[in-house]
Design an enzyme around this catalytic site. Structure first.
Site, PDB file in Angstrom:
ATOM      1  N   HIS A 120     -63.539 -13.816  45.271  1.00  0.00           N
ATOM      2  CA  HIS A 120     -64.146 -13.892  46.538  1.00  0.00           C
ATOM      3  C   HIS A 120     -64.831 -12.630  47.104  1.00  0.00           C
ATOM      4  O   HIS A 120     -64.554 -11.525  47.376  1.00  0.00           O
ATOM      5  CB  HIS A 120     -63.152 -13.962  47.650  1.00  0.00           C
ATOM      6  CG  HIS A 120     -63.470 -14.492  48.984  1.00  0.00           C
ATOM      7  ND1 HIS A 120     -63.701 -15.919  49.222  1.00  0.00           N
ATOM      8  CD2 HIS A 120     -63.808 -13.945  50.025  1.00  0.00           C
ATOM      9  CE1 HIS A 120     -63.935 -16.216  50.452  1.00  0.00           C
ATOM     10  NE2 HIS A 120     -64.276 -14.878  51.094  1.00  0.00           N
ATOM     11  N   GLU A 153     -69.818 -17.638  47.478  1.00  0.00           N
ATOM     12  CA  GLU A 153     -70.834 -17.560  48.109  1.00  0.00           C
ATOM     13  C   GLU A 153     -71.653 -16.342  47.672  1.00  0.00           C
ATOM     14  O   GLU A 153     -72.134 -15.303  48.304  1.00  0.00           O
ATOM     15  CB  GLU A 153     -70.332 -17.214  49.698  1.00  0.00           C
ATOM     16  CG  GLU A 153     -69.854 -18.536  50.015  1.00  0.00           C
ATOM     17  CD  GLU A 153     -69.577 -18.175  51.807  1.00  0.00           C
ATOM     18  OE1 GLU A 153     -69.896 -16.917  52.259  1.00  0.00           O
ATOM     19  OE2 GLU A 153     -69.195 -19.312  52.334  1.00  0.00           O
ATOM     20  N   GLU A 240     -65.011 -24.216  50.914  1.00  0.00           N
ATOM     21  CA  GLU A 240     -64.849 -23.663  52.325  1.00  0.00           C
ATOM     22  C   GLU A 240     -65.584 -24.249  53.435  1.00  0.00           C
ATOM     23  O   GLU A 240     -66.862 -24.684  53.229  1.00  0.00           O
ATOM     24  CB  GLU A 240     -65.441 -22.020  52.191  1.00  0.00           C
ATOM     25  CG  GLU A 240     -65.234 -21.199  53.318  1.00  0.00           C
ATOM     26  CD  GLU A 240     -65.343 -19.845  53.103  1.00  0.00           C
ATOM     27  OE1 GLU A 240     -65.254 -19.190  52.156  1.00  0.00           O
ATOM     28  OE2 GLU A 240     -66.288 -19.244  54.069  1.00  0.00           O
ATOM     29  N   THR A 247     -70.924 -17.694  61.280  1.00  0.00           N
ATOM     30  CA  THR A 247     -70.234 -16.318  61.592  1.00  0.00           C
ATOM     31  C   THR A 247     -68.694 -16.394  61.610  1.00  0.00           C
ATOM     32  O   THR A 247     -68.218 -15.165  61.412  1.00  0.00           O
ATOM     33  CB  THR A 247     -70.594 -15.809  63.143  1.00  0.00           C
ATOM     34  OG1 THR A 247     -70.368 -16.469  63.894  1.00  0.00           O
ATOM     35  CG2 THR A 247     -72.192 -15.452  63.159  1.00  0.00           C
ATOM     36  N   TRP A 274     -61.295 -23.223  56.116  1.00  0.00           N
ATOM     37  CA  TRP A 274     -61.200 -21.638  56.374  1.00  0.00           C
ATOM     38  C   TRP A 274     -60.703 -21.051  57.646  1.00  0.00           C
ATOM     39  O   TRP A 274     -61.252 -21.615  58.730  1.00  0.00           O
ATOM     40  CB  TRP A 274     -62.458 -20.843  56.143  1.00  0.00           C
ATOM     41  CG  TRP A 274     -62.602 -19.395  56.188  1.00  0.00           C
ATOM     42  CD1 TRP A 274     -62.982 -18.624  57.290  1.00  0.00           C
ATOM     43  CD2 TRP A 274     -62.236 -18.579  55.041  1.00  0.00           C
ATOM     44  NE1 TRP A 274     -62.791 -17.409  57.111  1.00  0.00           N
ATOM     45  CE2 TRP A 274     -62.699 -17.358  55.699  1.00  0.00           C
ATOM     46  CE3 TRP A 274     -62.144 -18.609  53.957  1.00  0.00           C
ATOM     47  CZ2 TRP A 274     -62.377 -16.041  55.019  1.00  0.00           C
ATOM     48  CZ3 TRP A 274     -61.983 -17.489  53.086  1.00  0.00           C
ATOM     49  CH2 TRP A 274     -61.878 -16.231  53.691  1.00  0.00           C
ATOM     50  N   LYS A 279     -57.179 -13.282  62.846  1.00  0.00           N
ATOM     51  CA  LYS A 279     -58.072 -12.384  63.540  1.00  0.00           C
ATOM     52  C   LYS A 279     -58.521 -13.114  64.636  1.00  0.00           C
ATOM     53  O   LYS A 279     -58.494 -14.197  64.951  1.00  0.00           O
ATOM     54  CB  LYS A 279     -59.538 -12.298  62.639  1.00  0.00           C
ATOM     55  CG  LYS A 279     -60.481 -11.400  63.097  1.00  0.00           C
ATOM     56  CD  LYS A 279     -61.550 -11.113  62.176  1.00  0.00           C
ATOM     57  CE  LYS A 279     -62.774 -10.439  62.590  1.00  0.00           C
ATOM     58  NZ  LYS A 279     -63.978 -10.182  61.519  1.00  0.00           N
TER      59      LYS A 279
END
Length: 320
Positions: A120, A153, A240, A247, A274, A279
């Site tokens: 990742h 990514e 994903e 964002t 994802w 968070k």
């Protein structure tokens, strides 16, 4: 009494089927642009990605894997090993990083579901990637559960850069593991899938190319671009995705998200959502007080997590 026996038998069959997903579908391969199982039947894997291990390592345990499989109905999980993000990343602390990733891998194998080993990063770290995937493919190459994602990514790199890097890493993996699926990224956070379609990697079988979307940002144009890549012969895997802005925050766009789900189901494209993290942002599935050992109540789960759980229970019901 007869009705009670019937219910008991149905529950038993459901439990056995849940516990034997990889046993039932076995070694995956790519046939044309379609992911198929050991019988040559088209298969759609649907599951969840853990958040970066170096920020959300508390969830990298077998209890969470068990919860995501048995309660959320995931048939695949993605272990997102943060490569270069902070002091606990792979480059700074490879031992701890591998321990966390392998805990999820081992638990997924025990649960008999598929698991993506995800390098990742948004940057090229060829030396580190070759060492890591050499070790992982030697250790886990005998398991049909394993899928390798060699580059999450790419950002500013050209497709030529990503292709050259991927070819080097694929060569390392294939020296130890000739069959398991390998996922390859593309520039601009896995949206420039058209570049890979115009100049794909040659000489290897069972490669797929990742496309990532966040439905609040990425509209119909990305589906159309991906449709064109598939027409050109490129096998696609959505490793994903989510329903909010790119964002990871902002409001959920439920209509746009459902449009993507419908499109993936229609085209039999596997998809991962994802992320397993807590968070305070829209894309995190869990609330801050959620237990790190799983077994969450709905009150522990954020809105995006509740939606994903419902999606998985609905669309993975065919495999139960």
């Amino acid at each position: 009494m007869k009705n009670k026996i019937t219910v008991i038998l149905l529950i038993a069959c459901f439990t056995i089927s849940q516990a034997q997903f990889v046993k039932n579908h076995g070694q995956l391969r790519v046939q044309g642009t379609q992911l198929v199982d050991k019988n040559g039947d088209a298969i759609v894997l649907r599951g969840l990605s853990f958040g970066w291990h170096n920020w959300w390592g508390k969830f990298y345990n077998k209890e969470v894997v068990k919860t995501l499989h048995n309660n959320w109905n995931a048939t695949i999980l993605r272990a997102a090993m943060g490569v270069d993000a902070n002091e606990n990343c792979y480059i700074q602390n490879p031992k701890d990083s591998k321990e966390k990733i392998e805990t999820v891998i081992n638990a997924a194998i025990e649960e008999d579901i598929y698991v993506i080993i995800d390098f990742h990063s948004h940057n090229i770290h060829l030396k580190e990637a070759k060492v890591f995937f050499d070790e992982m493919s030697k250790k886990y190459g005998k398991f049909p559960n394993i899928i390798y994602e060699v580059f999450n990514e790419p950002n500013q790199q050209t497709w030529e850069d990503v292709k050259t890097y991927s070819e080097e890493v694929i060569k390392v993996i294939r020296a130890n593991n000739s069959n398991n699926i390998i996922l390859v990224g593309s520039p601009h956070w896995d949206q420039d899938i058209n570049l890979a379609a115009a100049n794909p990697i040659k000489g290897y079988k069972n490669l797929m190319y990742t496309m990532h979307f966040y439905a609040g940002t990425h509209g119909k144009w990305l589906r159309e671009r991906t449709d064109e890549a598939i027409k050109r012969g490129l096998p696609i895997f959505v490793s994903e995705s989510a329903g909010m802005e790119a964002t990871g925050d902002g409001p959920l766009n439920l209509i746009a998200w459902q449009e993507y789900i419908d499109w993936m189901e229609k085209n039999k494209i596997s998809w991962i959502t994802w992320s397993v993290s807590s968070k305070v942002e829209t894309c995190s599935f869990l609330k801050e007080m959620a237990d790190s050992k799983g077994n969450w109540k709905d009150s522990d789960i954020q809105e995006s997590g509740l939606i994903v759980k419902d999606y998985l229970r609905k669309y993975n019901a065919e495999y139960k």
